[in-house]
Design a protein around this motif. Structure first.
Motif, PDB file in Angstrom:
ATOM      1  N   PHE A   1      27.739  14.118 -37.787  1.00 22.32           N
ATOM      2  CA  PHE A   1      27.011  13.136 -36.979  1.00 22.32           C
ATOM      3  C   PHE A   1      27.827  12.734 -35.751  1.00 22.32           C
ATOM      4  O   PHE A   1      27.295  12.582 -34.655  1.00 22.32           O
TER       5      PHE A   1
ATOM      6  N   ILE B   1      24.340   5.111 -43.206  1.00 23.70           N
ATOM      7  CA  ILE B   1      25.522   5.238 -44.064  1.00 23.70           C
ATOM      8  C   ILE B   1      25.942   3.876 -44.588  1.00 23.70           C
ATOM      9  O   ILE B   1      26.283   3.717 -45.765  1.00 23.70           O
TER      10      ILE B   1
ATOM     11  N   PRO C   1      22.164   7.263 -37.898  1.00 21.17           N
ATOM     12  CA  PRO C   1      22.749   7.821 -39.120  1.00 21.17           C
ATOM     13  C   PRO C   1      23.883   6.970 -39.679  1.00 21.17           C
ATOM     14  O   PRO C   1      24.032   6.840 -40.908  1.00 21.17           O
ATOM     15  N   PHE C   2      24.682   6.384 -38.813  1.00 21.80           N
ATOM     16  CA  PHE C   2      25.807   5.571 -39.273  1.00 21.80           C
ATOM     17  C   PHE C   2      25.333   4.223 -39.811  1.00 21.80           C
ATOM     18  O   PHE C   2      25.945   3.653 -40.718  1.00 21.80           O
TER      19      PHE C   2
ATOM     20  N   GLN D   1      16.695   9.557 -38.828  1.00 17.36           N
ATOM     21  CA  GLN D   1      18.144   9.420 -38.695  1.00 17.36           C
ATOM     22  C   GLN D   1      18.702   8.408 -39.703  1.00 17.36           C
ATOM     23  O   GLN D   1      19.778   8.607 -40.272  1.00 17.36           O
TER      24      GLN D   1
ATOM     25  N   GLY E   1      21.363   9.233 -42.728  1.00 15.17           N
ATOM     26  CA  GLY E   1      22.598   8.488 -42.920  1.00 15.17           C
ATOM     27  C   GLY E   1      22.731   7.931 -44.321  1.00 15.17           C
ATOM     28  O   GLY E   1      23.821   7.949 -44.912  1.00 15.17           O
TER      29      GLY E   1
ATOM     30  N   SER F   1      30.244   3.070 -40.721  1.00 14.34           N
ATOM     31  CA  SER F   1      29.165   2.469 -39.942  1.00 14.34           C
ATOM     32  C   SER F   1      29.654   1.977 -38.584  1.00 14.34           C
ATOM     33  O   SER F   1      28.846   1.734 -37.683  1.00 14.34           O
TER      34      SER F   1
ATOM     35  N   SER G   1      29.553  13.331 -42.294  1.00 19.51           N
ATOM     36  CA  SER G   1      29.690  12.180 -41.398  1.00 19.51           C
ATOM     37  C   SER G   1      30.276  12.596 -40.050  1.00 19.51           C
ATOM     38  O   SER G   1      29.801  12.166 -39.000  1.00 19.51           O
TER      39      SER G   1
END
Length: 399
Positions: A28, A61, A57-58, A109, A113, A342, A25
């Protein structure tokens, strides 16, 4: 101190695995500001679109929240990390090849995530079940941030030499390293023995309850608004005349030192409770980013950046351990971890829109408004907790 260290020894495999998952994480986060700038300069994307691409990506997540609980019920630890890790590496390789196509990059992406969110959620669930959850969360978060200080410098150099493709290839290499490190943990049923002294009641973690929702919303908003400046810190540094390598080294040094704020946050929470430390962190964060965003020299920028980043590192383990106390099975921790993370996605999206509409300096104002909102939510959480305790006390007295 040595006795506490010996107590953590049985968890060394989990510490390595969770640190690797959390470091994915922070990877990222490390490439986010340099890729955001390079997407605008190299590919020609607007700030808003670039913000969405580095935020994806977040967002992924956070979407992993809906996957991790089912995965834990149906599959073994090794199978989960094998599938999720393979998907992450494949997506990052494809991103290095097709980064100029916005739609495919966004999709890849998001999938990256989701993979990382599953890995983080699984290890967070195991941590939350232990009696040393607060210490483990603080230690794991500190390790991730310490590694992040080197990753920021590495990502800036890779991007400066090879552009966006170099940034993604840097992510590929480290993703493979972190993925392999997760196999050090051998999950066994006996890992839950710390909670077997008394049968745990059935969890009510996901019953609709206002205070847990307030805590998680507060955490997400804090990461979101405190991360706005983080998304554009390389742009600010470039505007002040710093090169990617200079800013990468300076910011990496700040991140290295700020990593120790994770442990300080955990210790402060244990001694004073979470409310007072979080209030102080919210205030410091607002002041730090106001100075950094409105700075007129590199030194002034770095002086404001240091307390702002420290406030974020300080607060994150406090919020995670606070979520871990909301149930006995680690479910809220498994849910809260990807949701709090996030916030970095919404930070990139929000900051991109703010910069595109009102300009870079407007980030200081939105950060201040965000911190005020977090303080109000913190006060509401305290009031709800006090009301619950008063009600429980009244019920006991009536028996």
């Amino acid at each position: 101190m040595m006795s506490r260290f010996r107590y953590l020894l049985p968890h060394i495999g989990l510490i390595i695995a969770a640190s690797a998952a959390f470091s994915m994480s922070t990877l990222f986060s490390s490439v986010k500001p340099v890729l955001l700038t390079q997407f605008m300069n190299e590919v020609g994307f607007k700030a808003g679109l670039s913000g969405w691409l580095v935020a994806a990506p977040f967002i992924g997540i956070s979407l992993a929240t809906f996957v991790v609980a089912k995965a834990l019920e149906r599959y073994s630890y090794r199978r989960i990390i094998s599938c999720a890790g393979l998907l992450l590496v494949a997506c990052q390789i494809l991103n290095s090849l097709f980064f100029s196509y916005a739609v495919s990059t966004l999709l890849l992406q998001l999938l990256s995530g989701i993979s990382v969110g599953v890995l983080m959620g699984v290890t967070s669930s195991f941590i939350a079940r232990s009696n040393s959850a607060g210490t483990l969360f603080g230690l794991v978060d500190m390790i991730g941030v310490l590694l992040m200080s080197f990753m920021v410098a590495g990502a800036s150099m890779a991007t400066e030499k090879s552009g966006v493709a170099g940034g993604f290839m840097f992510s590929v290499i480290l993703s493979v390293v972190f993925w392999l490190a997760m196999f050090f943990y051998k999950h066994k049923a006996v890992d839950r023995d710390e909670s077997q002294s008394a049968p745990a009641p059935k969890s009510t973690a996901f019953n609709i309850s206002l205070r847990p929702l307030i805590i998680i919303i507060m955490g997400v908003l804090f990461v979101t608004f405190s991360g706005q400046g983080f998304a554009f810190m390389f742009t600010i540094a470039t505007n002040l005349g710093m090169s990617f390598e200079q800013s990468g080294n300076s910011i990496g040094g700040i991140l290295f030192v700020s990593a120790f704020a994770c442990l300080i946050g955990g210790m402060s929470s244990a001694r004073f409770g979470p409310e007072k430390p979080l209030f102080c962190a919210f205030v410091v964060c607002a002041i730090g980013w106001t100075v950094a965003i409105n700075s007129t020299s590199p030194n002034m920028f770095l002086m404001g950046l240091f307390p702002a980043i420290c406030a974020l590192q300080f607060s994150f383990p406090v919020l995670l351990s606070l979520a871990g106390t909301l149930d006995n099975e680690g479910k809220w921790a498994a849910v809260a971890t990807p949701l709090l993370t996030s916030g970095f996605a919404w930070a990139a999206v929000l900051s991109g829109q703010v910069v595109e509409v009102w300009g870079l300096n407007a980030l200081a104002t939105t950060t201040q408004l965000g911190m005020v909102t977090c303080i109000l939510l913190l006060g509401l959480s305290v009031w709800l907790s006090a009301s619950h305790c008063a009600k429980a006390s009244t019920e006991i007295d009536s028996l």
